[in-house]
Design an enzyme around this catalytic site. Structure first.
Site, PDB file in Angstrom:
ATOM      1  N   ASP A 112      20.817 151.636  84.976  1.00  0.00           N
ATOM      2  CA  ASP A 112      22.239 151.943  85.155  1.00  0.00           C
ATOM      3  C   ASP A 112      22.837 151.291  86.409  1.00  0.00           C
ATOM      4  OD1 ASP A 112      22.225 153.379  82.830  1.00  0.00           O
ATOM      5  OD2 ASP A 112      22.095 155.351  83.788  1.00  0.00           O
ATOM      6  N   LYS A 129      27.013 162.808  86.131  1.00  0.00           N
ATOM      7  CA  LYS A 129      27.300 162.926  84.692  1.00  0.00           C
ATOM      8  C   LYS A 129      26.021 163.215  83.913  1.00  0.00           C
ATOM      9  CE  LYS A 129      27.663 158.918  82.230  1.00  0.00           C
ATOM     10  NZ  LYS A 129      26.706 158.829  81.112  1.00  0.00           N
ATOM     11  N   ASN A 130      24.983 162.429  84.178  1.00  0.00           N
ATOM     12  CA  ASN A 130      23.779 162.550  83.348  1.00  0.00           C
ATOM     13  C   ASN A 130      22.928 163.772  83.697  1.00  0.00           C
ATOM     14  OD1 ASN A 130      24.606 160.348  81.962  1.00  0.00           O
ATOM     15  ND2 ASN A 130      23.171 158.903  82.922  1.00  0.00           N
ATOM     16  N   CYS A 147      24.670 150.979  70.055  1.00  0.00           N
ATOM     17  CA  CYS A 147      25.809 150.931  70.968  1.00  0.00           C
ATOM     18  C   CYS A 147      25.784 149.608  71.713  1.00  0.00           C
ATOM     19  CB  CYS A 147      25.841 152.135  71.898  1.00  0.00           C
ATOM     20  SG  CYS A 147      24.825 151.977  73.328  1.00  0.00           S
ATOM     21  N   ARG A 179      34.690 157.290  81.685  1.00  0.00           N
ATOM     22  CA  ARG A 179      33.628 158.120  81.107  1.00  0.00           C
ATOM     23  C   ARG A 179      32.653 158.571  82.183  1.00  0.00           C
ATOM     24  NH1 ARG A 179      30.520 155.512  76.373  1.00  0.00           N
ATOM     25  NH2 ARG A 179      29.520 157.506  76.717  1.00  0.00           N
ATOM     26  N   ARG A 212      26.963 159.327  72.748  1.00  0.00           N
ATOM     27  CA  ARG A 212      25.633 159.528  72.181  1.00  0.00           C
ATOM     28  C   ARG A 212      24.941 160.765  72.735  1.00  0.00           C
ATOM     29  NH1 ARG A 212      23.403 155.211  70.021  1.00  0.00           N
ATOM     30  NH2 ARG A 212      21.391 156.130  70.473  1.00  0.00           N
ATOM     31  N   ARG A 232      19.121 151.852  70.563  1.00  0.00           N
ATOM     32  CA  ARG A 232      19.004 153.225  71.040  1.00  0.00           C
ATOM     33  C   ARG A 232      18.643 154.240  69.953  1.00  0.00           C
ATOM     34  NH1 ARG A 232      23.565 154.397  75.414  1.00  0.00           N
ATOM     35  NH2 ARG A 232      21.988 155.849  76.151  1.00  0.00           N
TER      36      ARG A 232
HETATM   37  N1  EPU Z   1      13.972 155.095  72.871  1.00  0.00           N
HETATM   38  C1  EPU Z   1      13.313 155.011  71.669  1.00  0.00           C
HETATM   39  N2  EPU Z   1      13.278 156.120  70.881  1.00  0.00           N
HETATM   40  C2  EPU Z   1      13.870 157.292  71.239  1.00  0.00           C
HETATM   41  C3  EPU Z   1      14.534 157.372  72.475  1.00  0.00           C
HETATM   42  C4  EPU Z   1      14.565 156.241  73.276  1.00  0.00           C
HETATM   43  O1  EPU Z   1      12.779 153.971  71.314  1.00  0.00           O
HETATM   44  O2  EPU Z   1      13.787 158.255  70.470  1.00  0.00           O
HETATM   45  C5  EPU Z   1      14.033 153.909  73.741  1.00  0.00           C
HETATM   46  C6  EPU Z   1      15.480 153.410  73.957  1.00  0.00           C
HETATM   47  O3  EPU Z   1      15.900 152.586  72.907  1.00  0.00           O
HETATM   48  C7  EPU Z   1      15.365 152.699  75.271  1.00  0.00           C
HETATM   49  C8  EPU Z   1      14.341 153.548  76.036  1.00  0.00           C
HETATM   50  O4  EPU Z   1      13.631 154.292  75.037  1.00  0.00           O
HETATM   51  O5  EPU Z   1      14.861 151.428  75.069  1.00  0.00           O
HETATM   52  C9  EPU Z   1      14.892 154.510  77.044  1.00  0.00           C
HETATM   53  O6  EPU Z   1      15.988 155.230  76.480  1.00  0.00           O
HETATM   54  P1  EPU Z   1      16.320 156.723  76.893  1.00  0.00           P
HETATM   55  O7  EPU Z   1      16.114 157.594  75.704  1.00  0.00           O
HETATM   56  O8  EPU Z   1      15.615 157.085  78.141  1.00  0.00           O
HETATM   57  O9  EPU Z   1      17.885 156.642  77.164  1.00  0.00           O
HETATM   58  P2  EPU Z   1      18.918 157.804  76.904  1.00  0.00           P
HETATM   59  O10 EPU Z   1      18.256 159.104  77.120  1.00  0.00           O
HETATM   60  O11 EPU Z   1      19.622 157.554  75.632  1.00  0.00           O
HETATM   61  C10 EPU Z   1      19.734 158.037  79.372  1.00  0.00           C
HETATM   62  C11 EPU Z   1      21.044 157.946  80.094  1.00  0.00           C
HETATM   63  C12 EPU Z   1      21.511 156.498  80.114  1.00  0.00           C
HETATM   64  C13 EPU Z   1      20.444 155.669  80.845  1.00  0.00           C
HETATM   65  C14 EPU Z   1      19.083 155.839  80.148  1.00  0.00           C
HETATM   66  C15 EPU Z   1      17.950 155.138  80.855  1.00  0.00           C
HETATM   67  C16 EPU Z   1      22.033 160.107  79.687  1.00  0.00           C
HETATM   68  C17 EPU Z   1      23.076 160.917  79.002  1.00  0.00           C
HETATM   69  N3  EPU Z   1      22.012 158.795  79.421  1.00  0.00           N
HETATM   70  O12 EPU Z   1      19.957 157.542  78.063  1.00  0.00           O
HETATM   71  O13 EPU Z   1      22.714 156.457  80.849  1.00  0.00           O
HETATM   72  O14 EPU Z   1      20.801 154.315  80.828  1.00  0.00           O
HETATM   73  O15 EPU Z   1      18.762 157.244  80.054  1.00  0.00           O
HETATM   74  O16 EPU Z   1      17.838 155.591  82.154  1.00  0.00           O
HETATM   75  O17 EPU Z   1      21.253 160.628  80.468  1.00  0.00           O
HETATM   76  C18 EPU Z   1      24.813 155.582  81.508  1.00  0.00           C
HETATM   77  O18 EPU Z   1      24.985 156.604  82.196  1.00  0.00           O
HETATM   78  O19 EPU Z   1      25.547 154.566  81.608  1.00  0.00           O
HETATM   79  C19 EPU Z   1      23.708 155.541  80.550  1.00  0.00           C
HETATM   80  C20 EPU Z   1      23.662 154.664  79.541  1.00  0.00           C
END
Ligand code: EPU
Length: 421
Positions: free
Chosen positions: A308, A22-23, A120, A400, A96, A125
């Site tokens: 995850d 998915k990701n 969320c 999902r 998201r 996030r």
């Molecule tokens: N963060 C910030 N500022 C930002 C972006 C992130 O402070 O602008 C912080 C977040 O709050 C968090 C950390 O950085 O504490 C890491 O977040 P990240 O941005 O890496 O997460 P994401 O990109 O929103 C993706 C996956 C998630 C997975 C995380 C961590 C996708 C679509 N989603 O989320 O997947 O948990 O990386 O590996 O790729 C899931 O599949 O269940 C899922 C939640």
């Protein structure tokens, strides 16, 4: 609403084939916005999140064509007719990852209007790092009525440092940078395999990206990209979840069509719990022999142990010999599953960002409620181990991100079925 009903204590035996990730699929779908022409994407998992994302793309004027039969994992996509630049609240609220259209829309069309995602179930996030990067590349951003409105001429290359490595942040800025003027350098970038896969696809599209797989990614902007045929990598989180299912249900599984090298941290921990794992990169066997041993775990950006899979491994620890500590360093509120696991008898205390788990001999079935995608998976793993019946409500969370979960598990001997609540 559907619920899952599981009669626990049926050991698993057989083979499970892993679906596309998915990701990895979501950013690759977003990348098709960067240029017109027909992309052919293979190994697309049939998931609600993918449907939500393709609905968003259709709204933007993209032609999304599932190949003839419904069951196909091939998608043909043509964004030549891209005619809109808005990701509305209703879709971003559902998922998201819709934020992934921001970078490509802005770099291809010079404008994007994307609803600001709220918090969320697993944490606040924020997306400040995505926005800061785009501003450094020359985009003008403003927040109006809950929407980020972004405008730019051709984006400029920039040096961007991530305070914390962000997966979708790195992906968004890579997609913004491939068509920008000059060179962009992303430092302290995330390096999950899904980012590497996106970068490889962008390079196949004739982007110029170096340093993929490392925390410093250099992107030299180009004027034009071209569409490609591309296959989505296997879902490492789905594979890890089924490996852990052997830990809770017992038995032996062959897991095929995975990339075990994406799961080094996970396999190493699971071996320390006593699971026997053998095989090669694309096909492994996982066997449970004897009791599980407790291990301590800290979630970290890749190549560390993935957040995850934190909820799922907690179920193994709830059944292991001794005490373990699981520390969640990525998200501030990712312990929602603990209260539900306690309903099954698990002995878990949360102190700040750590969960202290005292292993017990058995869990007992009960009605429980899914709170997010990975929490739902942990409840399924707990249900497989528990004595009696576990009923999991709100399984739409599972749909999902896990393709045909109950069918895959039932085919290897689990007593699991889906019912209308
Ligand atoms: N963060 C910030 N500022 C930002 C972006 C992130 O402070 O602008 C912080 C977040 O709050 C968090 C950390 O950085 O504490 C890491 O977040 P990240 O941005 O890496 O997460 P994401 O990109 O929103 C993706 C996956 C998630 C997975 C995380 C961590 C996708 C679509 N989603 O989320 O997947 O948990 O990386 O590996 O790729 C899931 O599949 O269940 C899922 C939640």
């Amino acid at each position: 609403m559907d619920q899952l009903v599981i009669e626990g204590r049926h050991p698993l035996k057989g083979t499970i084939r892993i679906s596309g990730a998915k990701n990895a699929a979501l950013p690759i779908l977003a990348a098709t916005l960067l240029t017109g022409g027909t992309f052919r994407l293979q190994n697309i998992p049939r998931l609600v999140d993918i449907k939500t994302f393709t609905d968003l793309m259709t709204d933007l004027g993209v032609i999304v064509d599932y190949s003839a039969d419904n069951d196909s994992d091939v998608l043909n996509i043509d964004s030549s007719g891209l005619s809109d630049h808005e990701a509305p609240y209703d879709l971003v609220r559902k998922m998201r990852a819709s934020i992934l259209v921001l970078g490509p829309l802005l770099s291809r069309t010079g404008k994007a209007r994307v609803s600001l995602p709220g918090g969320c179930a697993i944490g606040a996030r924020p997306i400040n790092l995505h926005l800061k990067g785009l501003e450094l590349m020359g985009a003008k951003l403003r927040l109006k009525k809950g929407y980020i409105e972004a405008r730019a001429g051709r984006l400029n290359g920039a040096h961007i440092y991530f305070d914390t490595p962000s997966v979708t942040g790195t992906e968004n800025l890579m997609m913004a940078a491939v068509l920008a003027k000059g060179t962009t350098v992303l430092r302290n970038a995330a390096r999950e395999p899904e980012i590497l896969a996106l970068g490889q696809m962008l390079n196949q599209m004739e982007a110029k990206i170096k340093g993929l797989g490392s925390d410093t990614v250099k992107i030299e902007g180009v004027r034009k990209l071209r569409p490609v045929d591309w296959a989505i990598i296997p879902d490492r989180i789905e594979a890890g979840t089924y490996m852990m299912a052997v830990g809770t249900a017992g038995g032996e599984l062959i897991i095929e069509n995975l990339l075990a090298n994406h799961l080094e941290a996970v396999i190493s921990k699971l071996r320390s719990t006593g699971l026997q794992i053998e095989g090669d990169n694309t096909r492994i066997s996982v066997r449970k022999k004897g009791n599980l041993h407790s291990v301590d775990i800290k979630t970290l950006p890749y190549p560390g142990f993935p957040t995850d899979l934190q909820a799922q491994i907690m179920v193994l620890m709830a059944l292991a010999d001794g005490l373990s500590v699981i520390t969640e360093t990525i998200f501030e509120n990712r312990f929602m599953h603990v209260a539900e696991l306690r309903r099954l008898g698990a002995d878990i205390k949360v102190e700040g960002r750590s969960a202290l788990i005292k292993g017990i001999n058995e869990l007992n079935g009960a009605p429980v409620m899914a709170t997010d995608l990975r929490a739902s998976a942990s409840l399924v793993l707990a249900g497989l181990a528990a004595k009696g019946t576990t009923t999991i409500s709100r399984v739409y969370h599972l749909d999902r991100g896990y393709e045909c979960l109950e069918r895959k598990l039932a085919a290897v001997g689990a007593n699991i079925k889906r019912e209308k609540a």
